[in-house]
Scaffold this motif. Sequence first.
Motif, PDB file in Angstrom:
ATOM      1  N   TYR A  55      21.755   9.589  58.521  1.00 60.43           N
ATOM      2  CA  TYR A  55      20.968   8.766  57.595  1.00 60.43           C
ATOM      3  C   TYR A  55      19.578   9.373  57.390  1.00 60.43           C
ATOM      4  CZ  TYR A  55      18.286   4.893  55.669  1.00 60.43           C
ATOM      5  OH  TYR A  55      17.465   4.120  54.878  1.00 60.43           O
ATOM      6  N   GLY A  56      18.907   9.717  58.500  1.00 64.33           N
ATOM      7  CA  GLY A  56      17.586  10.316  58.391  1.00 64.33           C
ATOM      8  C   GLY A  56      17.608  11.596  57.581  1.00 64.33           C
ATOM      9  N   ALA A  57      18.670  12.389  57.768  1.00 66.46           N
ATOM     10  CA  ALA A  57      18.790  13.645  57.024  1.00 66.46           C
ATOM     11  C   ALA A  57      18.981  13.388  55.530  1.00 66.46           C
ATOM     12  CB  ALA A  57      19.952  14.464  57.577  1.00 66.46           C
ATOM     13  N   THR A  58      19.776  12.358  55.194  1.00 66.03           N
ATOM     14  CA  THR A  58      19.984  12.066  53.771  1.00 66.03           C
ATOM     15  C   THR A  58      18.686  11.612  53.119  1.00 66.03           C
ATOM     16  OG1 THR A  58      20.635   9.717  54.084  1.00 66.03           O
ATOM     17  CG2 THR A  58      22.388  11.383  54.172  1.00 66.03           C
ATOM     18  N   LYS A  59      17.886  10.855  53.855  1.00 67.95           N
ATOM     19  CA  LYS A  59      16.648  10.365  53.275  1.00 67.95           C
ATOM     20  C   LYS A  59      15.576  11.457  53.205  1.00 67.95           C
ATOM     21  CE  LYS A  59      18.174   6.381  52.220  1.00 67.95           C
ATOM     22  NZ  LYS A  59      18.366   6.041  50.793  1.00 67.95           N
ATOM     23  N   ALA A  60      15.614  12.408  54.132  1.00 62.82           N
ATOM     24  CA  ALA A  60      14.736  13.571  54.032  1.00 62.82           C
ATOM     25  C   ALA A  60      15.100  14.375  52.781  1.00 62.82           C
ATOM     26  CB  ALA A  60      14.860  14.437  55.281  1.00 62.82           C
ATOM     27  N   TYR A  61      16.387  14.446  52.502  1.00 60.18           N
ATOM     28  CA  TYR A  61      16.887  15.099  51.288  1.00 60.18           C
ATOM     29  C   TYR A  61      16.339  14.404  50.043  1.00 60.18           C
ATOM     30  CZ  TYR A  61      20.483  16.722  47.941  1.00 60.18           C
ATOM     31  OH  TYR A  61      21.147  17.256  46.862  1.00 60.18           O
ATOM     32  N   VAL A  62      16.403  13.076  50.044  1.00 60.22           N
ATOM     33  CA  VAL A  62      15.922  12.297  48.899  1.00 60.22           C
ATOM     34  C   VAL A  62      14.429  12.518  48.684  1.00 60.22           C
ATOM     35  CG1 VAL A  62      15.535   9.967  47.992  1.00 60.22           C
ATOM     36  CG2 VAL A  62      17.723  10.545  49.053  1.00 60.22           C
ATOM     37  N   LEU A  63      13.664  12.504  49.764  1.00 57.97           N
ATOM     38  CA  LEU A  63      12.220  12.704  49.652  1.00 57.97           C
ATOM     39  C   LEU A  63      11.904  14.099  49.123  1.00 57.97           C
ATOM     40  CD1 LEU A  63       9.314  11.744  50.100  1.00 57.97           C
ATOM     41  CD2 LEU A  63       9.506  12.489  52.485  1.00 57.97           C
ATOM     42  N   SER A  64      12.565  15.116  49.664  1.00 57.42           N
ATOM     43  CA  SER A  64      12.337  16.493  49.221  1.00 57.42           C
ATOM     44  C   SER A  64      12.705  16.661  47.746  1.00 57.42           C
ATOM     45  CB  SER A  64      13.156  17.450  50.092  1.00 57.42           C
ATOM     46  OG  SER A  64      12.991  18.792  49.660  1.00 57.42           O
ATOM     47  N   PHE A  65      13.854  16.139  47.369  1.00 53.64           N
ATOM     48  CA  PHE A  65      14.300  16.214  45.977  1.00 53.64           C
ATOM     49  C   PHE A  65      13.316  15.508  45.048  1.00 53.64           C
ATOM     50  CE2 PHE A  65      16.698  13.964  42.566  1.00 53.64           C
ATOM     51  CZ  PHE A  65      17.006  15.075  41.784  1.00 53.64           C
ATOM     52  N   SER A  66      12.839  14.351  45.476  1.00 57.98           N
ATOM     53  CA  SER A  66      11.922  13.571  44.642  1.00 57.98           C
ATOM     54  C   SER A  66      10.619  14.318  44.396  1.00 57.98           C
ATOM     55  CB  SER A  66      11.630  12.216  45.299  1.00 57.98           C
ATOM     56  OG  SER A  66      12.811  11.452  45.430  1.00 57.98           O
ATOM     57  N   MET A  67      10.079  14.979  45.429  1.00 56.41           N
ATOM     58  CA  MET A  67       8.828  15.705  45.265  1.00 56.41           C
ATOM     59  C   MET A  67       9.014  16.908  44.337  1.00 56.41           C
ATOM     60  SD  MET A  67       6.579  13.983  46.861  1.00 56.41           S
ATOM     61  CE  MET A  67       7.588  12.580  46.361  1.00 56.41           C
TER      62      MET A  67
END
Length: 283
Positions: free
Chosen positions: A162-174
């Motif tokens: 879960y943490g990895a997926t959300k790190a992905y989302v944050l990176s993609f968003s930036m």
Amino acid sequence: MKKIAIITGASSGMGSEFALQLAAANKEDEIWIIARREDKLKELADRINVTKHFNIVKPVAMDISGKEGVHNFKKFLEAENEKLAIMESGIEISVLINNAGFGTYGPFEETDIDREMEMTDLNCSSLIGLTGVCLPYMKKGSHIINTASLASFLPLGEFAVYGATKAYVLSFSMALAAELKDKGISVCALCPGPVSTEFANVASGGVREKVKNGLPADKVVAHCLKKAFKGKRTAIYALKWKFKAAASRFIGRYAGARFTFKYCKRPHPQKAEETVSIDSFLD
């Protein structure tokens, strides 16, 4: 052009709050709320539409998970745009809120691998897929909100995927925010800590009914919309969440993961009787 707001994961929690607050703002011609639970969507749509005296909210019962889900949504969007093209010159997506997602508690080796892969499909693949499908319908002044998490700032033991997926989302968003800046399309990553929703019940397989120390979803959503419409790239509501996000920069990734694995146990079906009542560091 008919201005549309699209909200995924809208059957409960923050998703339904986004629908309620966007409807109250009266800026969009129509709000599409998307989730699998048709009964919940209709209930929410009826609740809002009655107060508005017209059908501003359109419930769309659909599984958007993975490549197939994204393709199904694309077909639906194209069909709706074609219907409106004759009368109203088609659709403009003014707000896209990628809120659909879930988590799983427990050590990776003890969690169901199929469930973990389903989570990755929804939290990551569906999010980028829907964003890509919707972008051609967005113009200067449009907004994208991606629900990440406070867990995106540091790897967490017993919450690894879960943490990895959300790190992905944050990176993609930036990265997406940087790419779309010149087009006048803003991208905001919502990074909440514990919020009073169904999240814990789903993540724990029913072992933990409620999120511990969860903050009200309506306040988190209101803060997010305010920040997103001002063009901010992240939305972190509570002061303690902001502190933890900032503090994560000074904690080694392995150290953070090891600490949370050892001391921040989360209940899960396989070992519910062994869980320890210690709040997690981030989420």
